[in-house]
Scaffold this active site. Sequence first.
Site, PDB file in Angstrom:
ATOM      1  CB  SER A   9      15.715   5.581 -30.508  1.00 40.01           C
ATOM      2  OG  SER A   9      16.610   4.987 -29.694  1.00 40.01           O
ATOM      3  CG  HIS A  10      20.541   7.788 -28.053  1.00 44.22           C
ATOM      4  ND1 HIS A  10      19.241   8.539 -27.188  1.00 44.22           N
ATOM      5  CD2 HIS A  10      22.059   8.643 -26.748  1.00 44.22           C
ATOM      6  CE1 HIS A  10      20.192   9.310 -26.124  1.00 44.22           C
ATOM      7  NE2 HIS A  10      20.998   9.969 -26.540  1.00 44.22           N
ATOM      8  CB  SER A  11      19.594   1.960 -30.407  1.00 43.52           C
ATOM      9  OG  SER A  11      18.986   0.711 -30.967  1.00 43.52           O
ATOM     10  CG  ASP A  66      16.468   7.077 -26.470  1.00 45.37           C
ATOM     11  OD1 ASP A  66      16.528   8.069 -26.792  1.00 45.37           O
ATOM     12  OD2 ASP A  66      17.466   5.596 -26.693  1.00 45.37           O
ATOM     13  CB  SER A  69      22.027  14.167 -25.664  1.00 47.42           C
ATOM     14  OG  SER A  69      21.809  12.502 -26.198  1.00 47.42           O
TER      15      SER A  69
END
EC number: 2.7.1.121
Length: 123
Positions: A9-11, A66, A69
């Site tokens: 995930s980016h987060s 997600d 990238s």
Amino acid sequence: MTYGIVIVSHSPEIASGLKKLIREVAKNISLTAIGGLENGEIGTSFDRVMNAIEENEADNLLTFFDLGSARMNLDLVSEMTDKELTIFNVPLIEGAYTASALLEAGATFEAIKEQLEKMLIEK
């Protein structure tokens, strides 16, 4: 053949929260989750994704992401690791949770894949 789950995930909060949620139903599977950049900011990093793949004890990994990238980094890592990665283009939370619960219950890879195909996100 051993199977495991990898979440990208980016987060950092999404990754850690989803891992915590999955552990409620799948305590015994090999699960790694990575979120954010090295400095904790939003984003994805090839090195962090590679580490998550290598840290996972399983040889065959069902991977979930997600955004774009995160998928790109999984694609790159899949070319540079000896592990077998299956990248699922499904909703992150529902897909990873479903696959984890089924894996914990002893479902086959084919049975898991069949369930996840119902969730596929069309391009």
